[in-house]
Write a protein that holds these residues in place. Structure first.
Motif, PDB file in Angstrom:
ATOM      1  N   THR A 150       0.849  -1.184   0.000  1.00 54.29           N
ATOM      2  CA  THR A 150       0.000   0.000   0.000  1.00 54.29           C
ATOM      3  C   THR A 150       0.893   1.245   0.000  1.00 54.29           C
ATOM      4  N   HIS A 151       0.254   2.409   0.065  1.00 59.68           N
ATOM      5  CA  HIS A 151       1.006   3.661   0.117  1.00 59.68           C
ATOM      6  C   HIS A 151       1.828   3.782   1.403  1.00 59.68           C
ATOM      7  N   HIS A 152       1.433   3.057   2.436  1.00 55.96           N
ATOM      8  CA  HIS A 152       2.139   3.094   3.728  1.00 55.96           C
ATOM      9  C   HIS A 152       3.120   1.936   3.859  1.00 55.96           C
ATOM     10  N   ASN A 153       3.475   1.309   2.738  1.00 53.22           N
ATOM     11  CA  ASN A 153       4.417   0.183   2.688  1.00 53.22           C
ATOM     12  C   ASN A 153       3.997  -1.019   3.526  1.00 53.22           C
ATOM     13  N   LYS A 154       2.694  -1.212   3.648  1.00 56.89           N
ATOM     14  CA  LYS A 154       2.170  -2.430   4.265  1.00 56.89           C
ATOM     15  C   LYS A 154       1.779  -3.385   3.141  1.00 56.89           C
ATOM     16  N   ARG A 155       1.772  -4.668   3.435  1.00 60.33           N
ATOM     17  CA  ARG A 155       1.404  -5.650   2.434  1.00 60.33           C
ATOM     18  C   ARG A 155      -0.030  -5.430   1.976  1.00 60.33           C
ATOM     19  N   LYS A 156      -0.253  -5.311   0.680  1.00 58.56           N
ATOM     20  CA  LYS A 156      -1.574  -5.035   0.143  1.00 58.56           C
ATOM     21  C   LYS A 156      -2.446  -6.289   0.101  1.00 58.56           C
ATOM     22  N   CYS A 157      -1.845  -7.399  -0.262  1.00 55.85           N
ATOM     23  CA  CYS A 157      -2.612  -8.593  -0.555  1.00 55.85           C
ATOM     24  C   CYS A 157      -2.737  -9.489   0.676  1.00 55.85           C
ATOM     25  N   PRO A 158      -3.957  -9.952   0.945  1.00 53.36           N
ATOM     26  CA  PRO A 158      -4.162 -10.805   2.133  1.00 53.36           C
ATOM     27  C   PRO A 158      -3.593 -12.202   1.972  1.00 53.36           C
TER      28      PRO A 158
END
Length: 103
Positions: free
Chosen positions: A95-103
């Motif tokens: 994501t924009h916050h560098n968290k993993r996007k995909c579950p």
């Protein structure tokens, strides 16, 4: 004893034709190898994401994120969690916050 010009010309044309045939044959081989390795059939993202998100606390959010990732990567890791090594594209999206996007 002189070699006739017609004989030399026919040898030259034969070699040229042989070279062209070999070039065409090698292009067909490489194009078939590329097309076989690059073609990957589309998966059913809805079914794959439903299976991936069936144990999620927020299944609608999970399916939406999974659907986006699946559409981009044409891949969903097996199981309900983890197994990200089976689908590197899916695992590397953030994501924009560098968290993993995909579950």
């Amino acid at each position: 004893m002189a070699i006739p010009k017609v004989f030399v010309a026919s040898i030259f044309l034969s070699l040229l034709l042989l070279h062209q045939v070999q070039a065409i044959h090698s292009n067909k081989l490489t194009s078939n190898a590329v097309s076989e390795t690059s073609y990957k059939p589309k998966i059913n993202c809805g079914g794959a994401c439903a299976a991936r998100c069936k144990l999620s606390r927020r299944p609608r959010l999970c399916k939406r994120a999974c659907g986006t990732c699946c559409a981009r990567c044409n891949c969903v890791p097996p199981g309900t969690y983890g197994n990200l090594e089976f689908c590197p594209c899916y695992a590397n999206m953030t994501t924009h916050h560098n968290k993993r996007k995909c579950p």
